[in-house]
Design a protein around this motif. Structure first.
Motif, mmCIF file in Angstrom:
data_model
loop_
_atom_site.group_PDB
_atom_site.id
_atom_site.type_symbol
_atom_site.label_atom_id
_atom_site.label_comp_id
_atom_site.label_asym_id
_atom_site.label_seq_id
_atom_site.Cartn_x
_atom_site.Cartn_y
_atom_site.Cartn_z
ATOM 1 N N ALA A 292 0.816 -1.213 0.000
ATOM 2 C CA ALA A 292 0.000 0.000 0.000
ATOM 3 C C ALA A 292 0.851 1.265 0.000
ATOM 4 O O ALA A 292 0.296 2.376 0.061
ATOM 5 N N ALA A 293 2.190 1.126 -0.071
ATOM 6 C CA ALA A 293 3.085 2.280 0.041
ATOM 7 C C ALA A 293 2.774 3.398 -0.958
ATOM 8 O O ALA A 293 2.712 4.578 -0.569
ATOM 9 N N PRO A 294 2.564 3.118 -2.253
ATOM 10 C CA PRO A 294 2.229 4.215 -3.173
ATOM 11 C C PRO A 294 0.973 4.970 -2.748
ATOM 12 O O PRO A 294 0.945 6.213 -2.790
ATOM 13 N N ALA B 88 -5.515 0.191 -2.592
ATOM 14 C CA ALA B 88 -4.590 -0.687 -1.865
ATOM 15 C C ALA B 88 -4.512 -0.317 -0.386
ATOM 16 O O ALA B 88 -4.061 -1.127 0.434
ATOM 17 N N VAL B 89 -4.960 0.892 -0.041
ATOM 18 C CA VAL B 89 -4.992 1.340 1.359
ATOM 19 C C VAL B 89 -6.333 0.924 1.941
ATOM 20 O O VAL B 89 -7.373 1.500 1.621
ATOM 21 N N ASP B 90 -6.322 -0.100 2.787
ATOM 22 C CA ASP B 90 -7.567 -0.617 3.359
ATOM 23 C C ASP B 90 -8.180 0.393 4.322
ATOM 24 O O ASP B 90 -7.527 0.839 5.271
ATOM 25 N N THR C 128 -8.568 -0.834 8.080
ATOM 26 C CA THR C 128 -7.275 -0.868 8.773
ATOM 27 C C THR C 128 -6.818 0.544 9.121
ATOM 28 O O THR C 128 -6.290 0.796 10.215
ATOM 29 N N LEU C 129 -7.042 1.466 8.203
ATOM 30 C CA LEU C 129 -6.719 2.864 8.469
ATOM 31 C C LEU C 129 -7.549 3.395 9.633
ATOM 32 O O LEU C 129 -7.038 4.121 10.499
ATOM 33 N N ALA C 130 -8.835 3.018 9.670
ATOM 34 C CA ALA C 130 -9.697 3.432 10.785
ATOM 35 C C ALA C 130 -9.202 2.854 12.104
ATOM 36 O O ALA C 130 -9.270 3.514 13.151
ATOM 37 N N THR C 131 -8.688 1.619 12.079
ATOM 38 C CA THR C 131 -8.137 1.013 13.295
ATOM 39 C C THR C 131 -6.940 1.806 13.809
ATOM 40 O O THR C 131 -6.803 2.042 15.017
ATOM 41 N N ALA C 132 -6.074 2.239 12.883
ATOM 42 C CA ALA C 132 -4.921 3.053 13.280
ATOM 43 C C ALA C 132 -5.377 4.378 13.887
ATOM 44 O O ALA C 132 -4.818 4.845 14.883
#
Length: 425
Positions: free
Chosen positions: A307-309, A362-364, A367-371
């Motif tokens: 997901a880096a890009p 690619a950025v879930d 998962t972002l919400a969990t962070a």
């Protein structure tokens, strides 16, 4: 000589906060969701809920043992959260862009019903004042208190104030009881002859995936006049649209109105006397550069190198949006710009949309919400916890009124538009 020391301290605290949030996010995402069945209802607790609970527990322990260190953690986590929430909203705007065809196809009813989200305050704000919420009533009742609401309150008031306590009270209560309650609301709405399945399906989209799915699933299970797939599609489109209306109506309509109502003589008589003071702020905070690097590392570790890009694109957009938000000030909130930028990047038909969608998808989002929620847990102060303990069962009552107000106001507006258009479904 104090500046180097402060800079080093800020960097050290940022490293500690980033490490803890990364470990908690990765661990909870690996463990997955927990489903609790209560009769025919299913309560799903997502990793973001456990991430929030874990970091709050760590925060509590540190607050009791080392209150001086805890103040640094609160301040540093708040700095990181400001950037993280903008990144999250840009990514949520991507979902809005891809759902635009569904929203357009649903017609004006789905747009009009989204304005019904202001109904959260119709029942809940007076009740919150009567129950002694104080200024926390503003944060608790202006929306259903999910991630976009936390982002807006963080930007406008800061998460450490009474408004932050209010939105966190709604968030916590909603996480525990929201899915179950919205399943029940769908059943209640279906039993009222005034509402058709189409209007109720649109009302199910409340800006929370779990609550939306619970509501739409319950509605689809008992519906005889609308296919299940259509109910889920309408609810999903409404859910995405609610992300924008929550910020738009919250920033320009609901929050200003509640601010004015709070200053009215009737509201003054019902204020919680201890609820309007602010937490003491730490004097050492990480620089913007350190905060940016910390958020970058956190996202790369939790989302993976694949997901880096997308991460780098989101961060670049977030920095640009924050600069734009600083220029526009309170007239156009940063989080609104973030949602619009995300939507424009991926709206179908635009020459760059396919490429940007491939990179950013690619950025879930969960998962972002969990962070984000792991960072929110580290921003919870002892004063906020005292307020939550004081509110106790009242927070649950107000939260359920918030949900009921949002659902039925949206359903009423949707049904009115559908009826005027000659469609009774």
């Amino acid at each position: 000589m104090a500046r180097p020391s402060n800079a080093k301290t800020g960097a050290a605290v940022a490293i500690a906060v980033t490490t803890l949030c990364a470990l908690v996010t990765v661990g909870t995402e690996y463990a997955g969701a927990l489903e609790l069945r209560i009769g025919t209802f299913a309560l799903v607790l997502l990793p973001l809920f456990f991430a929030f609970v874990i970091t709050v527990a760590v925060n509590l322990s540190l607050s009791w043992r080392r209150p001086d260190a805890a103040a640094l953690i609160w301040s540093c986590a708040g700095q990181l959260l400001q950037l993280l929430t903008v990144v999250f909203v840009v990514r949520a705007g991507v979902v809005l862009g891809t759902a635009l065809p569904t929203i357009v196809e649903a017609g004006p009813a789905i747009l009009v019903q989204s304005f019904g989200k202001v109904g959260t305050a119709l029942l809940a704000f007076p009740a919150a004042l009567l129950l002694g919420f104080g200024r926390a009533s503003i944060g608790a009742t202006f929306s259903i208190g999910r991630e976009p609401s936390i982002a807006l309150v963080t930007e406008r008031y800061g998460i450490s104030g009474p408004e932050g306590s209010g939105v966190l009270a709604t968030y916590i209560s909603g996480t525990l009881f929201g899915s179950l309650f919205f399943s029940a609301l769908a059943g209640v709405g279906s039993a009222i002859p005034l509402f058709g399945s189409t209007a109720l399906a649109m009302a199910c989209g409340v800006g929370s995936g779990g609550m939306t799915i619970s509501c739409a699933g319950s509605l689809a299970h008992g519906s005889h006049d609308l296919p299940q797939d259509e109910i889920l599609a309408l609810a999903t489109a409404s859910d995405v649209l609610t992300y924008v209306t929550t910020m738009l109506l919250g920033a320009f309509v609901v929050l200003p109105v509640l601010e004015r109502l709070y200053r009215s003589p009737a509201a003054v008589r019902n204020r919680l006397e201890s609820g309007d003071t602010l937490e003491a702020k730490a004097t050492v905070v990480p620089s913007r550069l350190v905060a940016g690097l910390a958020v970058t590392v956190l996202l790369l570790v939790t989302l993976g190198w694949r997901a880096a890009p997308g991460v780098f694109v989101l961060l670049a957009l977030a920095f640009g949006v924050r600069i734009l938000g600083n220029r526009t000030g309170r007239f156009v909130p940063t989080v609104l710009w973030a949602a619009l930028v995300g939507a424009v990047l991926t709206a179908p038909g635009l020459p760059w949309s396919a490429t940007m969608l491939r990179i950013l998808s690619a950025v879930d989002l969960l998962t972002l919400a969990t962070a984000v929620l792991s960072c929110v847990g580290l921003c919870v102060t002892t004063r906020q916890l005292k307020i939550l303990r004081t509110l106790s069962w009242r927070a649950v009552v107000v939260t359920l009124l918030v949900f009921a107000g949002s659902f039925f106001t949206s359903a009423l507006l949707a049904q009115a538009v559908l009826s005027l258009g000659g469609f009774a479904g």
